[in-house]
Design a protein around this motif. Structure first.
Motif, PDB file in Angstrom:
ATOM      1  N   ALA A 297     -34.081 -29.980 -26.617  1.00  0.00           N
ATOM      2  CA  ALA A 297     -33.359 -29.118 -26.278  1.00  0.00           C
ATOM      3  C   ALA A 297     -33.376 -27.886 -26.367  1.00  0.00           C
ATOM      4  O   ALA A 297     -32.737 -27.643 -28.152  1.00  0.00           O
ATOM      5  N   VAL A 298     -33.498 -27.077 -26.008  1.00  0.00           N
ATOM      6  CA  VAL A 298     -33.202 -25.284 -26.195  1.00  0.00           C
ATOM      7  C   VAL A 298     -31.897 -25.007 -25.232  1.00  0.00           C
ATOM      8  O   VAL A 298     -31.709 -24.788 -24.418  1.00  0.00           O
ATOM      9  N   LEU A 299     -31.154 -24.521 -26.726  1.00  0.00           N
ATOM     10  CA  LEU A 299     -29.928 -24.000 -26.208  1.00  0.00           C
ATOM     11  C   LEU A 299     -29.317 -22.548 -26.510  1.00  0.00           C
ATOM     12  O   LEU A 299     -28.825 -22.084 -27.358  1.00  0.00           O
ATOM     13  N   VAL A 300     -29.502 -21.629 -25.178  1.00  0.00           N
ATOM     14  CA  VAL A 300     -29.399 -19.810 -24.683  1.00  0.00           C
ATOM     15  C   VAL A 300     -28.801 -19.672 -24.235  1.00  0.00           C
ATOM     16  O   VAL A 300     -29.102 -20.923 -22.683  1.00  0.00           O
ATOM     17  N   PRO A 301     -27.996 -18.891 -23.589  1.00  0.00           N
ATOM     18  CA  PRO A 301     -27.744 -18.233 -24.515  1.00  0.00           C
ATOM     19  C   PRO A 301     -25.986 -18.826 -25.350  1.00  0.00           C
ATOM     20  O   PRO A 301     -25.440 -17.784 -25.977  1.00  0.00           O
ATOM     21  N   TRP A 302     -25.963 -19.944 -25.643  1.00  0.00           N
ATOM     22  CA  TRP A 302     -24.590 -21.294 -26.228  1.00  0.00           C
ATOM     23  C   TRP A 302     -24.943 -22.101 -25.986  1.00  0.00           C
ATOM     24  O   TRP A 302     -25.484 -22.945 -25.162  1.00  0.00           O
ATOM     25  N   PRO A 303     -25.089 -22.679 -27.530  1.00  0.00           N
ATOM     26  CA  PRO A 303     -25.309 -23.618 -27.526  1.00  0.00           C
ATOM     27  C   PRO A 303     -23.460 -24.621 -27.744  1.00  0.00           C
ATOM     28  O   PRO A 303     -22.693 -24.145 -27.582  1.00  0.00           O
ATOM     29  N   ASN A 304     -24.103 -26.250 -27.412  1.00  0.00           N
ATOM     30  CA  ASN A 304     -22.735 -26.928 -27.418  1.00  0.00           C
ATOM     31  C   ASN A 304     -21.857 -26.155 -26.425  1.00  0.00           C
ATOM     32  O   ASN A 304     -22.369 -26.240 -24.885  1.00  0.00           O
ATOM     33  N   ARG A 305     -20.574 -26.744 -26.183  1.00  0.00           N
ATOM     34  CA  ARG A 305     -19.717 -26.496 -24.758  1.00  0.00           C
ATOM     35  C   ARG A 305     -18.758 -24.762 -24.182  1.00  0.00           C
ATOM     36  O   ARG A 305     -18.706 -24.639 -25.851  1.00  0.00           O
ATOM     37  N   THR A 306     -19.000 -25.105 -23.858  1.00  0.00           N
ATOM     38  CA  THR A 306     -18.240 -23.955 -23.745  1.00  0.00           C
ATOM     39  C   THR A 306     -16.664 -23.829 -22.616  1.00  0.00           C
ATOM     40  O   THR A 306     -17.082 -24.807 -21.336  1.00  0.00           O
ATOM     41  N   ALA A 307     -15.561 -23.557 -23.324  1.00  0.00           N
ATOM     42  CA  ALA A 307     -14.356 -25.089 -22.617  1.00  0.00           C
ATOM     43  C   ALA A 307     -13.607 -24.305 -21.260  1.00  0.00           C
ATOM     44  O   ALA A 307     -13.984 -23.090 -20.769  1.00  0.00           O
ATOM     45  N   GLY A 308     -13.550 -25.241 -20.058  1.00  0.00           N
ATOM     46  CA  GLY A 308     -13.275 -24.420 -18.708  1.00  0.00           C
ATOM     47  C   GLY A 308     -14.014 -23.725 -18.478  1.00  0.00           C
ATOM     48  O   GLY A 308     -13.864 -23.862 -16.756  1.00  0.00           O
TER      49      GLY A 308
ATOM     50  N   THR B 185     -20.314 -34.387 -33.731  1.00  0.00           N
ATOM     51  CA  THR B 185     -19.415 -33.620 -34.684  1.00  0.00           C
ATOM     52  C   THR B 185     -19.578 -32.048 -35.038  1.00  0.00           C
ATOM     53  O   THR B 185     -20.986 -31.772 -35.559  1.00  0.00           O
ATOM     54  N   PRO B 186     -19.392 -31.226 -35.255  1.00  0.00           N
ATOM     55  CA  PRO B 186     -19.488 -29.819 -35.201  1.00  0.00           C
ATOM     56  C   PRO B 186     -18.775 -29.317 -36.920  1.00  0.00           C
ATOM     57  O   PRO B 186     -18.003 -30.026 -37.186  1.00  0.00           O
ATOM     58  N   PHE B 187     -20.576 -29.138 -37.963  1.00  0.00           N
ATOM     59  CA  PHE B 187     -20.236 -28.719 -38.724  1.00  0.00           C
ATOM     60  C   PHE B 187     -19.995 -27.341 -38.815  1.00  0.00           C
ATOM     61  O   PHE B 187     -20.995 -26.724 -38.561  1.00  0.00           O
ATOM     62  N   GLY B 188     -19.327 -26.670 -40.080  1.00  0.00           N
ATOM     63  CA  GLY B 188     -19.882 -25.508 -40.160  1.00  0.00           C
ATOM     64  C   GLY B 188     -19.733 -25.126 -41.695  1.00  0.00           C
ATOM     65  O   GLY B 188     -19.651 -26.069 -42.631  1.00  0.00           O
TER      66      GLY B 188
ATOM     67  N   GLN C  87     -24.676 -29.449 -35.024  1.00  0.00           N
ATOM     68  CA  GLN C  87     -24.114 -30.595 -34.847  1.00  0.00           C
ATOM     69  C   GLN C  87     -24.591 -31.832 -35.059  1.00  0.00           C
ATOM     70  O   GLN C  87     -25.383 -31.774 -34.696  1.00  0.00           O
ATOM     71  N   VAL C  88     -23.803 -33.049 -35.180  1.00  0.00           N
ATOM     72  CA  VAL C  88     -24.624 -34.362 -35.515  1.00  0.00           C
ATOM     73  C   VAL C  88     -23.956 -35.242 -35.087  1.00  0.00           C
ATOM     74  O   VAL C  88     -23.187 -35.091 -34.316  1.00  0.00           O
ATOM     75  N   PHE C  89     -24.760 -35.399 -34.179  1.00  0.00           N
ATOM     76  CA  PHE C  89     -24.747 -36.800 -33.207  1.00  0.00           C
ATOM     77  C   PHE C  89     -25.270 -38.434 -33.653  1.00  0.00           C
ATOM     78  O   PHE C  89     -26.675 -37.648 -33.933  1.00  0.00           O
TER      79      PHE C  89
ATOM     80  N   GLU D 181     -28.279 -30.498 -35.416  1.00  0.00           N
ATOM     81  CA  GLU D 181     -28.642 -29.521 -33.972  1.00  0.00           C
ATOM     82  C   GLU D 181     -28.458 -28.340 -34.531  1.00  0.00           C
ATOM     83  O   GLU D 181     -27.155 -27.682 -34.929  1.00  0.00           O
ATOM     84  N   PRO D 182     -29.033 -27.610 -35.179  1.00  0.00           N
ATOM     85  CA  PRO D 182     -28.984 -25.957 -36.167  1.00  0.00           C
ATOM     86  C   PRO D 182     -28.205 -25.216 -34.783  1.00  0.00           C
ATOM     87  O   PRO D 182     -28.567 -24.914 -33.759  1.00  0.00           O
ATOM     88  N   MET D 183     -27.643 -24.935 -35.402  1.00  0.00           N
ATOM     89  CA  MET D 183     -26.757 -24.066 -34.225  1.00  0.00           C
ATOM     90  C   MET D 183     -26.487 -22.280 -34.548  1.00  0.00           C
ATOM     91  O   MET D 183     -25.463 -22.271 -35.971  1.00  0.00           O
ATOM     92  N   THR D 184     -25.911 -21.373 -34.346  1.00  0.00           N
ATOM     93  CA  THR D 184     -25.534 -19.946 -34.638  1.00  0.00           C
ATOM     94  C   THR D 184     -24.004 -20.035 -35.138  1.00  0.00           C
ATOM     95  O   THR D 184     -23.735 -19.015 -35.324  1.00  0.00           O
ATOM     96  N   CYS D 185     -23.246 -20.545 -34.050  1.00  0.00           N
ATOM     97  CA  CYS D 185     -22.715 -20.656 -34.166  1.00  0.00           C
ATOM     98  C   CYS D 185     -21.601 -21.582 -33.348  1.00  0.00           C
ATOM     99  O   CYS D 185     -22.349 -22.646 -32.896  1.00  0.00           O
ATOM    100  N   PRO D 186     -19.864 -22.123 -33.665  1.00  0.00           N
ATOM    101  CA  PRO D 186     -19.892 -23.049 -33.204  1.00  0.00           C
ATOM    102  C   PRO D 186     -19.498 -23.912 -31.376  1.00  0.00           C
ATOM    103  O   PRO D 186     -19.741 -22.649 -30.607  1.00  0.00           O
TER     104      PRO D 186
END
Length: 297
Positions: free
Chosen positions: A47-58, A209-212, A245-247, A262-267
């Motif tokens: 999947a392509v994850l734009v305009p944010w990857p991973n989760r936005t809380a709430g 897990t997200p790594f930075g 992110q590694v899953f 999963e390469p991400m520009t932000c956490p």
């Protein structure tokens, strides 16, 4: 519909819905996990994850002090997950033998008031697969965003449990285990179970897990590597992709144990923390690359 590109004995398949990576192989040997035509991508595969990857809380964030309420696309945890484009039909801009490019517009909508155009290009050459992301602010106000993607690289026909993992990441981001959103600042991986700066066996490793702190090498590229008994696979990225992110799901269809890198520009939850968000003024553009290369051992 799926789009095939080829170069020599290399082949990749990209979906028009979501513009995701469905397959990548060389000499008939898979170097990414795949799934059947018309099937829903399992575990977000490709999947392509734009305009944010991973989760936005709430499923909430603020833009210029205004509360933005996104769709709660992860109801079990109350979050908005993986952006707004993975279920959209993308437009093919160009499709030739060894490359394909697509675009889609993110229309203003509840939770996302700024129009963005995002592009993606997949190309094959003698070294491997290169993926180039672009984002253009076609709206009328500056907006922050992040980009990610959800590939499942694999070391050919070797089982995941027979492989080792090496990451360029120097930090790990603690998560609230119930909501899977950050519970504190990044911490160094050194001396912890999350230290993959030196290759370690994947057997019995369970990660979501997200790594930075992903550091580029001398060539200016970030490199993450999965190595098996008969070869390996490298996921490289431009330095814009500071996070990964590694899953490790245990039941990827037709495969069993698999690994997403999963390469991400932000956490995760960057729309709230502001960490490593990219901001574009109206009319501005951004682009960066990542890719998958088979490697021999």
């Amino acid at each position: 519909m799926s789009l095939e590109i080829v170069h020599g004995t290399a082949r990749a398949v990209i979906t028009e819905t979501g513009a995701g990576l469905q397959a990548y192989e060389v000499d008939g040997v898979p170097f990414s996990e795949t799934y059947g035509y018309g099937e829903t991508p399992p575990f977000g595969s490709g999947a392509v994850l734009v305009p944010w990857p991973n989760r936005t809380a709430g499923a909430q964030w603020h833009l210029d002090g205004e509360l933005q309420q996104l769709d709660v696309s992860e109801p079990a945890r109350g979050n908005a997950i993986h952006g707004l484009v993975r279920r959209l039909q993308w437009t093919v801009l160009e499709h030739v033998a060894s490359s394909v490019s697509l675009e889609v517009e993110i229309e203003p909508q509840p939770g996302w008031p700024v129009r963005l155009r995002t592009t993606i290009a997949y190309s094959l050459d003698d070294t491997g697969l290169t993926v180039t992301h672009g984002v253009h602010n076609v709206g009328d106000r500056p907006t922050p965003f992040g980009v990610g993607t959800h590939p499942y690289p694999r070391a050919g026909n070797d089982s995941t449990d027979s492989c080792t993992l090496q990451l360029a990441a120097t930090t790990v981001l603690p998560l609230d285990s119930a909501r899977m959103v950050p519970s504190g600042p990044p911490v160094p991986v050194a001396g912890t179970e999350y230290d993959f700066l030196t290759a370690r066996p994947l057997r019995d490793v369970q990660l979501d897990t997200p790594f930075g702190g992903c550091l580029p090498g001398e060539d200016g590229l970030v490199r993450h590597v999965v190595t098996g008994p008969s070869g390996g696979v490298e996921l490289w990225a431009d330095p814009d992709f500071k996070w990964v992110q590694v899953f490790t799901p245990g039941e990827f269809p037709g495969r069993g144990r698999a690994i997403a890198i999963e390469p991400m520009t932000c956490p995760p939850d960057a729309l709230n923390s502001g960490t490593d968000l990219i901001t574009l003024a109206p009319g501005e553009s951004w682009a960066a690359r990542w890719g998958i290369n088979p490697i021999s051992t």
